[in-house]
Design a protein around this motif. Structure first.
Motif, PDB file in Angstrom:
ATOM      1  N   SER A   1      10.593  36.170 -29.990  1.00 59.99           N
ATOM      2  CA  SER A   1      10.203  37.287 -29.295  1.00 59.99           C
ATOM      3  C   SER A   1      10.916  38.596 -29.555  1.00 59.99           C
ATOM      4  CB  SER A   1      10.676  36.750 -27.897  1.00 59.99           C
ATOM      5  OG  SER A   1      10.685  37.880 -26.940  1.00 59.99           O
TER       6      SER A   1
ATOM      7  N   GLY B   1       6.781  32.782 -27.982  1.00 56.45           N
ATOM      8  CA  GLY B   1       7.708  33.852 -28.210  1.00 56.45           C
ATOM      9  C   GLY B   1       7.306  34.817 -28.908  1.00 56.45           C
TER      10      GLY B   1
ATOM     11  N   ARG C   1       2.750  39.155 -27.883  1.00 58.65           N
ATOM     12  CA  ARG C   1       3.299  40.231 -27.349  1.00 58.65           C
ATOM     13  C   ARG C   1       2.694  40.567 -25.811  1.00 58.65           C
ATOM     14  NH1 ARG C   1       2.112  42.688 -32.786  1.00 58.65           N
ATOM     15  NH2 ARG C   1       4.208  42.557 -33.750  1.00 58.65           N
TER      16      ARG C   1
ATOM     17  N   ARG D   1      -0.076  39.515 -31.826  1.00 61.01           N
ATOM     18  CA  ARG D   1       1.350  39.009 -32.582  1.00 61.01           C
ATOM     19  C   ARG D   1       1.228  39.136 -34.036  1.00 61.01           C
ATOM     20  NH1 ARG D   1       0.053  34.191 -34.767  1.00 61.01           N
ATOM     21  NH2 ARG D   1      -1.713  33.047 -34.062  1.00 61.01           N
TER      22      ARG D   1
END
Ligand code: C5P
Length: 233
Positions: free
Chosen positions: A75, A102, A105, A110
């Motif tokens: 993340s 994680g 977004r 991502r």
């Protein structure tokens, strides 16, 4: 699927990295790989700075930990706005799925998530005697790749020699990112099984990662252009 040449920026400092990038024409957007050496030396700011120059970034940190830790770390990396990250498939499907969560977004986008199967530095004897894996290396690599695909990952890092087989087993959309690429007649260095950029293109590689044949070339821009021409045609 997008295909590209990724330059491995295996430099120990920001200064050397910037000095290298400054040899390219101003405004030229590259796809670059930042590995552990540069990231641990300079921290996340080097990623932000290179991204701000407009380059796409493969952050090669090969995460491997319990699912919750990897999810939280992914993340953080995702917020650096990188384009590709990786992990060890040996962390198994729970870790890979947590990593995907994680990385995603709030807006649903991502970075690409790529798995390392078995490190190419692991000899078959070490696999058997130290890791206690009796399955032959090639089968282990393909099984890890299939597990990565089933966990929702986008692809694997593999040898260009394995790329066609990975695609055959995991699907044509499953991405292959391949180091071990050398120009014909070039110095293989410590890479054992190499292919040229044009052979890699024919063998189903989506992204080739080239370090020293470009970074150590007398004229890196010319070497990069040659790689792009051979790989993308
Ligand atoms: O200089 P060279 O072209 O050999 O660089 C290849 C890059 O790909 C390096 O950053 C190396 O760490 C990475 N890599 C590799 N083999 C793997 C995984 C990553 O060469 N199996």
């Amino acid at each position: 699927m997008a295909k590209d040449v990724i330059i491995a920026l295996d430099f120990p400092t920001r200064e050397e990295t910037i000095h290298f990038l400054n040899r390219f024409p101003q405004g030229e957007k590259l796809f670059i790989k930042i590995g552990m050496e540069l990231y641990y030396a300079e921290g996340p700011q080097i990623v932000r700075d290179l991204k701000a120059l407009g380059h796409r970034i493969f952050l090669d940190l090969k995460l491997h930990d319990i699912p919750n830790t990897v999810k939280r770390a992914m993340s953080v990396l995702s917020r650096l706005d990188v384009d590709m990250v990786n992990l060890h498939a040996a962390g198994a499907s729970a870790m890979m799925k947590a990593a995907l969560e994680g990385l995603t977004r709030p807006d649903g986008t991502r970075p690409l998530l790529i798995a390392v199967t078995q490190l190419t530095s692991t000899a078959p004897e070490a696999l058997k005697q130290e890791l206690l894996i009796d399955t032959p290396m090639a089968e282990t690599v393909l099984a890890y790749a299939k597990n990565a695909a089933a966990s929702g990952l986008d692809g694997v890092v593999c040898s260009p020699l394995e790329a066609a087989l990975v695609k055959e087993r995991c699907g044509q959309d499953f991405c292959t990112v391949t180091p071990g690429v050398r120009f014909a007649g070039g110095d293989a260095g410590d890479q054992k099984r190499v292919m040229t950029p044009s052979q890699a293109a024919k063998n189903g590689c989506d992204y080739i990662v080239m370090g020293r044949p470009i970074t150590q070339a007398e004229d890196p821009v010319k070497a990069y252009k040659q790689a792009v021409k051979e790989f993308l045609g």
